[in-house]
Design a protein around this motif. Structure first.
Motif, PDB file in Angstrom:
ATOM      1  N   MET A   1       0.847  -1.189   0.000  1.00 20.44           N
ATOM      2  CA  MET A   1       0.000   0.000   0.000  1.00 20.44           C
ATOM      3  C   MET A   1       0.888   1.245   0.000  1.00 20.44           C
ATOM      4  O   MET A   1       1.900   1.299   0.695  1.00 20.44           O
ATOM      5  N   SER A   2       0.504   2.260  -0.748  1.00 16.15           N
ATOM      6  CA  SER A   2       1.251   3.509  -0.796  1.00 16.15           C
ATOM      7  C   SER A   2       1.261   4.176   0.574  1.00 16.15           C
ATOM      8  O   SER A   2       0.330   4.039   1.367  1.00 16.15           O
ATOM      9  N   ASP A   3       2.336   4.947   0.860  1.00 16.55           N
ATOM     10  CA  ASP A   3       2.425   5.661   2.127  1.00 16.55           C
ATOM     11  C   ASP A   3       1.326   6.708   2.271  1.00 16.55           C
ATOM     12  O   ASP A   3       1.009   7.143   3.379  1.00 16.55           O
ATOM     13  N   THR A   4       0.757   7.150   1.156  1.00 20.80           N
ATOM     14  CA  THR A   4      -0.287   8.179   1.208  1.00 20.80           C
ATOM     15  C   THR A   4      -1.668   7.588   1.410  1.00 20.80           C
ATOM     16  O   THR A   4      -2.614   8.315   1.701  1.00 20.80           O
ATOM     17  N   ILE A   5      -1.813   6.273   1.258  1.00 25.00           N
ATOM     18  CA  ILE A   5      -3.107   5.608   1.420  1.00 25.00           C
ATOM     19  C   ILE A   5      -3.101   4.852   2.732  1.00 25.00           C
ATOM     20  O   ILE A   5      -2.175   4.105   3.031  1.00 25.00           O
ATOM     21  N   ARG A   6      -4.145   5.038   3.508  1.00 24.79           N
ATOM     22  CA  ARG A   6      -4.244   4.418   4.822  1.00 24.79           C
ATOM     23  C   ARG A   6      -5.477   3.512   4.888  1.00 24.79           C
ATOM     24  O   ARG A   6      -6.516   3.819   4.294  1.00 24.79           O
ATOM     25  N   ALA A   7      -5.353   2.413   5.601  1.00 27.77           N
ATOM     26  CA  ALA A   7      -6.520   1.559   5.855  1.00 27.77           C
ATOM     27  C   ALA A   7      -7.351   2.214   6.952  1.00 27.77           C
ATOM     28  O   ALA A   7      -6.833   2.544   8.029  1.00 27.77           O
ATOM     29  N   SER A   8      -8.636   2.422   6.675  1.00 30.38           N
ATOM     30  CA  SER A   8      -9.489   3.090   7.674  1.00 30.38           C
ATOM     31  C   SER A   8      -9.846   2.154   8.810  1.00 30.38           C
ATOM     32  O   SER A   8     -10.093   2.588   9.932  1.00 30.38           O
ATOM     33  N   GLY A   9      -9.901   0.834   8.547  1.00 30.17           N
ATOM     34  CA  GLY A   9     -10.357  -0.130   9.546  1.00 30.17           C
ATOM     35  C   GLY A   9     -11.848  -0.323   9.537  1.00 30.17           C
ATOM     36  O   GLY A   9     -12.365  -1.252  10.168  1.00 30.17           O
ATOM     37  N   ILE A  10     -12.573   0.533   8.834  1.00 32.12           N
ATOM     38  CA  ILE A  10     -14.036   0.464   8.761  1.00 32.12           C
ATOM     39  C   ILE A  10     -14.396  -0.149   7.408  1.00 32.12           C
ATOM     40  O   ILE A  10     -14.059   0.406   6.356  1.00 32.12           O
ATOM     41  N   ASP A  11     -15.069  -1.288   7.431  1.00 41.56           N
ATOM     42  CA  ASP A  11     -15.342  -2.026   6.196  1.00 41.56           C
ATOM     43  C   ASP A  11     -16.060  -1.176   5.157  1.00 41.56           C
ATOM     44  O   ASP A  11     -15.761  -1.231   3.968  1.00 41.56           O
ATOM     45  N   ALA A  12     -17.017  -0.390   5.574  1.00 41.69           N
ATOM     46  CA  ALA A  12     -17.807   0.402   4.628  1.00 41.69           C
ATOM     47  C   ALA A  12     -16.984   1.514   3.979  1.00 41.69           C
ATOM     48  O   ALA A  12     -17.358   2.030   2.924  1.00 41.69           O
ATOM     49  N   VAL A  13     -15.865   1.875   4.612  1.00 45.58           N
ATOM     50  CA  VAL A  13     -15.040   2.978   4.102  1.00 45.58           C
ATOM     51  C   VAL A  13     -13.862   2.457   3.276  1.00 45.58           C
ATOM     52  O   VAL A  13     -13.550   2.958   2.201  1.00 45.58           O
ATOM     53  N   GLY A  14     -13.173   1.447   3.776  1.00 46.41           N
ATOM     54  CA  GLY A  14     -12.013   0.903   3.054  1.00 46.41           C
ATOM     55  C   GLY A  14     -10.788   1.789   3.225  1.00 46.41           C
ATOM     56  O   GLY A  14     -10.581   2.417   4.266  1.00 46.41           O
ATOM     57  N   ASP A  15      -9.960   1.863   2.188  1.00 51.08           N
ATOM     58  CA  ASP A  15      -8.733   2.650   2.243  1.00 51.08           C
ATOM     59  C   ASP A  15      -9.014   4.108   1.905  1.00 51.08           C
ATOM     60  O   ASP A  15      -9.848   4.418   1.044  1.00 51.08           O
ATOM     61  N   ILE A  16      -8.299   4.995   2.589  1.00 52.88           N
ATOM     62  CA  ILE A  16      -8.482   6.430   2.377  1.00 52.88           C
ATOM     63  C   ILE A  16      -7.115   7.095   2.381  1.00 52.88           C
ATOM     64  O   ILE A  16      -6.167   6.587   2.972  1.00 52.88           O
ATOM     65  N   PRO A  17      -6.987   8.253   1.726  1.00 51.36           N
ATOM     66  CA  PRO A  17      -5.693   8.943   1.707  1.00 51.36           C
ATOM     67  C   PRO A  17      -5.520   9.839   2.930  1.00 51.36           C
ATOM     68  O   PRO A  17      -6.485  10.191   3.621  1.00 51.36           O
ATOM     69  N   TRP A  18      -4.252  10.213   3.181  1.00 51.26           N
ATOM     70  CA  TRP A  18      -4.005  11.240   4.179  1.00 51.26           C
ATOM     71  C   TRP A  18      -4.809  12.495   3.816  1.00 51.26           C
ATOM     72  O   TRP A  18      -5.009  12.792   2.646  1.00 51.26           O
ATOM     73  N   GLY A  19      -5.228  13.241   4.815  1.00 54.51           N
ATOM     74  CA  GLY A  19      -5.993  14.456   4.575  1.00 54.51           C
ATOM     75  C   GLY A  19      -7.489  14.224   4.530  1.00 54.51           C
ATOM     76  O   GLY A  19      -8.256  15.173   4.348  1.00 54.51           O
ATOM     77  N   SER A  20      -7.909  12.963   4.696  1.00 58.15           N
ATOM     78  CA  SER A  20      -9.342  12.664   4.641  1.00 58.15           C
ATOM     79  C   SER A  20     -10.068  13.253   5.862  1.00 58.15           C
ATOM     80  O   SER A  20      -9.590  13.176   6.994  1.00 58.15           O
TER      81      SER A  20
END
Length: 592
Positions: A1-20
């Motif tokens: 996974m890219s350093d700018t993309i983070r796993a939210s931990g919430i199934d409905a959301v999925g991966d999100i970028p920094w700054g979300s």
């Protein structure tokens, strides 16, 4: 996974970028538990600093208790400062006022501190219940400011809104000021996207569609250009080989007739060498197209490694001698075999020896040697020439890459040989590498290739013996190039054969019918019918003794060889063929 993309931990959301910056609507404690516990558990596992500002519905003590079930070493995270769980009453300023700057500065200060402590960034949540009915317009303006401030930070923010305290218009306001919102419907979490996000997604979809169309169009145009290039290179190779053939034949004829050591013989030797050099350039030009399309083909069999090296040395000897180099050759025993295409592997070592000769000042030292250990043959080609700059040790194998050469040494080729060498060695499950101590320190090229068991009768890559004691044969030479036709006929005649000639396909078929030759040497590119059709017609004459057919042509693509074989040719020689190769083919075919 890219350093700018983070796993939210919430199934409905999925991966999100920094700054979300997104939000969640909740009604009861369980709604917060289902999202915030995995949200922070995931952040801790990703080495993020985590700040949980709790709500009235889920206070700090209960939040820690819930987290401890999912995070065994929760107290360790709390002691290290990676996790803070703060009550809503302790974080926000009490009262009716709302200090936007102060609250926003607190979030950003925590984000800066996370970097100082060596964490990847900050993951936070804050509840809004204390201001939902106090200064609503100011609070929405604050949320809008948060979008701009957080967008440039390594920070992920989840705001929680109690749905029971929000009117329908409030829900719309909240969605408008966040990237998206989480809400529960029929027991499942769903995303409510803001209009700006929907517009951005629609625009992205359109852009992706347009990009795919442009890529498809560019790919089609590129494929068409590559096809046209390959056709051009094939035709260019044929057109360049045609004049080279009579030049080489004439030089060999002059050498045969001229007194040894005479100026004429020496001049003919120069012509032969330079024709050979031009031939190698033409072959490199065609190999460039084959390399880029992965069309290099090999036919492997157990062959003697010593025989392959002998062939490579024979191919390079003229250039090495011309430069006045001393050549040291060390080969393994004839019993050492490799599972290889002898011609292609000899081409690899020949290219390495030629490069060593070219990039070494006259009177230098060139060597090739082989050792066998633990089932691997290691072949090294070494010189004491100009060396290779360190930055080029890898790129030297890229297509069309060459070392800098002085104007006095401008015959470096096309920069194809090493690319081709690496491709051939790869196809033999081997490796090739370059070493050099630097400028004027010489270079070493090392090829490693597996050895194999010798066959029952060891095959060798050495040339077949030349037989000259066979009786004269009737030979028909067919070529629309008058110089090439007559030079080849004259050379063959000098070896005691009866030679006839024809300049087109129809004449060749008629000559074959009248003379019943033992062998026909025929060009493919003839004016009235091509050599393939002429060969088929000769085969259909029903002669008592069918002549052997040899294609001598400038067309050398794999498809050309297949067409020649299908038309009935017994051998295929590429112009400008060395006369000794032509005569070896004549001997081989007519002796059977």
């Amino acid at each position: 996974m890219s350093d700018t993309i983070r796993a939210s931990g919430i199934d409905a959301v999925g991966d999100i970028p920094w700054g979300s910056h997104f939000c969640q609507f909740y009604r009861e404690e369980q709604d917060l538990v289902e999202t915030l516990v995995p949200f922070f558990t995931t952040g801790l596992a990703a080495n993020e600093s985590c700040l949980w500002v709790t709500s009235k519905a889920l206070d700090a003590d209960k939040a820690k208790s819930l987290l401890s079930r999912a995070v065994p070493d929760l107290n360790g995270y709390l002691r290290s400062g990676q996790l803070e769980v703060v009550s809503i009453s302790d974080w926000y300023q009490a009262g009716n006022g709302f200090e936007q700057d102060e609250v926003l500065a607190s979030w950003l200060e925590r984000e800066a501190r996370s970097h100082e402590q060596g964490f990847a960034g900050l993951r936070l949540t804050g509840d809004t219940s204390w201001v939902e009915r106090s200064g609503w317009d100011d609070f929405m303006a604050y949320e809008s400011r948060v979008n701009g401030a957080f967008n440039r930070r390594k920070l992920v923010a989840l705001c929680t809104y109690c749905l029971d305290n929000c009117s329908p218009s409030d829900v719309l306001d909240v969605c408008r000021h966040h990237q998206f919102a989480l809400a529960r419907r029929d027991g499942d979490w769903e995303l409510l996207e803001s209009s700006s996000l929907k517009v951005a997604k629609d625009r992205l979809l359109r852009m992706n569609g347009e990009l795919e169309e442009r890529v498809a169009a560019r790919t089609a145009a590129l494929n068409q250009a590559l096809h046209a290039r390959d056709e051009f290179l094939a035709m260019l190779g044929h057109e360049l080989r045609n004049p080279l053939a009579p030049i080489r034949s004439a030089a060999e004829l002059i050498q045969t007739a001229a007194p040894a050591g005479s100026a004429i013989a020496d001049s003919a030797a120069v012509l032969t060498r330079q024709a050979g050099h031009l031939t190698r350039l033409v072959n490199d030009l065609l190999d460039a197209a084959r390399v880029t399309q992965g069309q290099i083909q090999i036919e492997r069999a157990p062959v003697s490694l010593a025989g392959i090296i002998d062939t490579a040395v024979e191919q390079s000897r003229a250039l090495i001698d011309q430069r006045g180099h001393s050549l040291s050759v060390g080969v393994p025993g004839r019993a050492v075999h490799v599972h290889a295409d002898a011609t292609r592997l000899a081409q690899v070592f020949g290219n390495l020896l030629n490069n060593a000769a070219k990039y070494t000042p006259d009177g230098g030292e060139v060597s090739i040697g082989a050792q066998v250990r633990d089932g691997m043959a290691t072949i090294r080609v070494t010189d004491n020439g100009t060396g290779i700059p360190a930055p080029m040790l890898d790129s030297i194998f890229d297509l069309f890459t060459q070392l800098p050469r002085s104007l006095a040494r401008s015959d470096g080729g096309l920069g194809v040989g090493l690319t081709l060498a690496r491709r051939i060695v790869d196809m033999h499950e081997g490796t090739i590498s370059a070493e050099s101590a630097g400028s004027d320190q010489g270079s070493t090229f090392t090829v490693r290739i597996p050895v194999c068991e010798a066959p029952g009768q060891a095959r060798s890559a050495a040339p077949e013996p030349r037989h000259t004691g066979l009786p004269g044969r009737r030979i028909l030479v067919v070529d629309d190039n008058g110089d090439a036709r007559e030079m080849m006929a004259s050379l063959i005649s000098l070896h005691g054969h009866e030679v006839s000639t024809a300049e087109d396909g129809a004449s060749a078929v008629e000559q074959a019918r009248l003379l019943a030759p033992d062998l026909v040497i025929m060009d493919i590119g003839l004016p009235d019918m091509d050599g393939y059709e002429a060969a088929r017609r000769i085969r259909s004459l029903g002669l008592s003794t069918a002549p052997r057919l040899v294609a001598l042509t400038g067309y050398g693509q794999p498809s050309d060889l297949a067409l020649a074989q299908a038309a009935g040719f017994d051998a295929h020689l590429l112009k400008p063929a060395a006369f000794e190769d032509v005569m070896a083919t004549v001997v081989r075919l007519t002796a059977q």
